[in-house]
Design a protein around this motif. Structure first.
Motif, PDB file in Angstrom:
ATOM      1  N   MET A   1       0.862  -1.118  -0.090  1.00  0.00           N
ATOM      2  CA  MET A   1      -0.124  -0.070  -0.111  1.00  0.00           C
ATOM      3  C   MET A   1       0.912   1.172   0.182  1.00  0.00           C
ATOM      4  N   ALA A   2       0.694   2.275  -0.928  1.00  0.00           N
ATOM      5  CA  ALA A   2       1.238   3.283  -0.796  1.00  0.00           C
ATOM      6  C   ALA A   2       1.194   4.454   0.074  1.00  0.00           C
ATOM      7  N   GLN A   3       2.264   4.877   0.576  1.00  0.00           N
ATOM      8  CA  GLN A   3       2.169   5.718   1.891  1.00  0.00           C
ATOM      9  C   GLN A   3       2.206   7.257   1.231  1.00  0.00           C
ATOM     10  N   THR A   4       1.034   7.665   0.680  1.00  0.00           N
ATOM     11  CA  THR A   4       0.819   8.858   0.066  1.00  0.00           C
ATOM     12  C   THR A   4      -0.255   9.610   0.701  1.00  0.00           C
ATOM     13  N   PHE A   5      -0.401  11.064   0.535  1.00  0.00           N
ATOM     14  CA  PHE A   5      -1.703  11.612   0.927  1.00  0.00           C
ATOM     15  C   PHE A   5      -2.583  11.322  -0.286  1.00  0.00           C
ATOM     16  N   PRO A   6      -3.953  11.474  -0.082  1.00  0.00           N
ATOM     17  CA  PRO A   6      -4.850  11.406  -1.015  1.00  0.00           C
ATOM     18  C   PRO A   6      -4.838  12.560  -1.875  1.00  0.00           C
ATOM     19  N   ASN A   7      -5.352  12.632  -3.031  1.00  0.00           N
ATOM     20  CA  ASN A   7      -5.360  13.735  -3.887  1.00  0.00           C
ATOM     21  C   ASN A   7      -6.445  14.826  -3.267  1.00  0.00           C
ATOM     22  N   PRO A   8      -6.270  15.925  -2.954  1.00  0.00           N
ATOM     23  CA  PRO A   8      -7.224  16.858  -2.286  1.00  0.00           C
ATOM     24  C   PRO A   8      -8.408  17.097  -3.194  1.00  0.00           C
ATOM     25  N   PHE A   9      -8.225  17.001  -4.377  1.00  0.00           N
ATOM     26  CA  PHE A   9      -9.220  17.222  -5.457  1.00  0.00           C
ATOM     27  C   PHE A   9     -10.502  15.982  -5.569  1.00  0.00           C
ATOM     28  N   GLU A  10      -9.898  14.764  -5.233  1.00  0.00           N
ATOM     29  CA  GLU A  10     -10.804  13.767  -5.080  1.00  0.00           C
ATOM     30  C   GLU A  10     -11.396  13.374  -3.938  1.00  0.00           C
ATOM     31  N   ILE A  11     -11.226  14.115  -2.880  1.00  0.00           N
ATOM     32  CA  ILE A  11     -11.906  13.735  -1.439  1.00  0.00           C
ATOM     33  C   ILE A  11     -13.052  14.558  -1.538  1.00  0.00           C
ATOM     34  N   PRO A  12     -14.475  13.728  -1.176  1.00  0.00           N
ATOM     35  CA  PRO A  12     -15.456  14.268  -1.078  1.00  0.00           C
ATOM     36  C   PRO A  12     -15.735  15.046   0.108  1.00  0.00           C
ATOM     37  N   THR A  13     -16.702  16.121  -0.148  1.00  0.00           N
ATOM     38  CA  THR A  13     -17.055  17.022   1.208  1.00  0.00           C
ATOM     39  C   THR A  13     -18.014  16.085   2.288  1.00  0.00           C
ATOM     40  N   PRO A  14     -17.537  15.996   3.286  1.00  0.00           N
ATOM     41  CA  PRO A  14     -18.321  15.276   4.187  1.00  0.00           C
ATOM     42  C   PRO A  14     -20.050  15.707   4.429  1.00  0.00           C
ATOM     43  N   PRO A  15     -20.881  14.669   4.671  1.00  0.00           N
ATOM     44  CA  PRO A  15     -22.352  15.355   4.607  1.00  0.00           C
ATOM     45  C   PRO A  15     -22.303  16.397   5.885  1.00  0.00           C
ATOM     46  N   GLY A  16     -23.133  17.476   5.496  1.00  0.00           N
ATOM     47  CA  GLY A  16     -23.278  18.580   6.519  1.00  0.00           C
ATOM     48  C   GLY A  16     -22.149  19.610   6.370  1.00  0.00           C
ATOM     49  N   ALA A  17     -21.129  19.406   5.838  1.00  0.00           N
ATOM     50  CA  ALA A  17     -20.017  20.437   5.689  1.00  0.00           C
ATOM     51  C   ALA A  17     -20.030  21.042   4.407  1.00  0.00           C
ATOM     52  N   ASP A  18     -20.951  21.186   3.729  1.00  0.00           N
ATOM     53  CA  ASP A  18     -21.396  22.103   2.268  1.00  0.00           C
ATOM     54  C   ASP A  18     -20.938  23.565   2.962  1.00  0.00           C
ATOM     55  N   GLY A  19     -20.068  24.132   1.912  1.00  0.00           N
ATOM     56  CA  GLY A  19     -19.483  25.632   2.074  1.00  0.00           C
ATOM     57  C   GLY A  19     -18.649  25.787   2.854  1.00  0.00           C
ATOM     58  N   TRP A  20     -17.838  24.759   3.458  1.00  0.00           N
ATOM     59  CA  TRP A  20     -16.816  24.938   4.406  1.00  0.00           C
ATOM     60  C   TRP A  20     -15.552  25.922   3.902  1.00  0.00           C
ATOM     61  N   GLU A  21     -15.532  25.912   2.707  1.00  0.00           N
ATOM     62  CA  GLU A  21     -14.582  26.908   1.983  1.00  0.00           C
ATOM     63  C   GLU A  21     -14.637  28.088   2.092  1.00  0.00           C
ATOM     64  N   SER A  22     -16.111  28.603   2.361  1.00  0.00           N
ATOM     65  CA  SER A  22     -15.955  29.971   2.782  1.00  0.00           C
ATOM     66  C   SER A  22     -15.489  30.532   4.148  1.00  0.00           C
ATOM     67  N   MET A  23     -15.067  29.352   4.709  1.00  0.00           N
ATOM     68  CA  MET A  23     -14.388  29.881   6.280  1.00  0.00           C
ATOM     69  C   MET A  23     -13.050  30.204   6.074  1.00  0.00           C
ATOM     70  N   TYR A  24     -12.436  29.917   4.986  1.00  0.00           N
ATOM     71  CA  TYR A  24     -10.940  29.841   4.791  1.00  0.00           C
ATOM     72  C   TYR A  24     -10.588  30.942   3.830  1.00  0.00           C
ATOM     73  N   ASN A  25      -9.468  31.302   3.818  1.00  0.00           N
ATOM     74  CA  ASN A  25      -8.830  32.383   2.776  1.00  0.00           C
ATOM     75  C   ASN A  25      -8.894  31.521   1.636  1.00  0.00           C
ATOM     76  N   TRP A  26      -8.856  32.232   0.467  1.00  0.00           N
ATOM     77  CA  TRP A  26      -8.697  31.634  -1.041  1.00  0.00           C
ATOM     78  C   TRP A  26      -7.436  31.023  -1.159  1.00  0.00           C
ATOM     79  N   TYR A  27      -6.354  31.566  -0.517  1.00  0.00           N
ATOM     80  CA  TYR A  27      -4.850  31.078  -0.796  1.00  0.00           C
ATOM     81  C   TYR A  27      -4.769  29.973  -0.192  1.00  0.00           C
ATOM     82  N   HIS A  28      -5.642  29.523   0.760  1.00  0.00           N
ATOM     83  CA  HIS A  28      -5.251  28.340   1.522  1.00  0.00           C
ATOM     84  C   HIS A  28      -6.108  26.959   1.310  1.00  0.00           C
ATOM     85  N   LEU A  29      -6.694  27.391   0.214  1.00  0.00           N
ATOM     86  CA  LEU A  29      -7.411  26.181  -0.381  1.00  0.00           C
ATOM     87  C   LEU A  29      -6.912  25.716  -1.668  1.00  0.00           C
ATOM     88  N   PHE A  30      -7.165  24.586  -2.173  1.00  0.00           N
ATOM     89  CA  PHE A  30      -7.044  24.013  -3.220  1.00  0.00           C
ATOM     90  C   PHE A  30      -7.730  24.597  -4.385  1.00  0.00           C
TER      91      PHE A  30
END
Length: 95
Positions: A1-30
């Protein structure tokens, strides 16, 4: 098994956490505009300084040293005025 981080673009948003991106600055997001460059980079977790998820508004800890260092250097140390890129350049028009 590869010891790597998952691709952040392929991780789904957990249920109930829609819009979490609005809480962070744009430059801290992918972002899709940087996707090709971000997917080529080597990513690692800085578990020494940030062992847990950085909560919204706590991310200032990552940036506050820039402002503090800049403020200290301009108020504490007498820095010479810049004279351009070369020693022979004119400083006319500089304050």
């Amino acid at each position: 098994m590869a010891q790597t981080f998952p691709n952040p673009f392929e991780i789904p948003t957990p249920p109930g956490a829609d819009g979490w991106e609005s809480m962070y600055n744009w430059y801290h997001l992918f972002g899709e505009d940087r996707r090709t460059a971000d997917e080529k980079k080597f990513w690692f977790q800085d578990a020494l300084h940030h062992p847990y998820v950085i909560h919204p508004y706590d991310e200032i800890q990552c940036e506050c040293w820039w402002q503090a260092l800049g403020a200290m250097n301009t108020r504490i140390f007498a820095l010479p005025r810049p004279s351009g890129l070369s020693s022979g350049s004119s400083t006319a028009g500089c304050l």
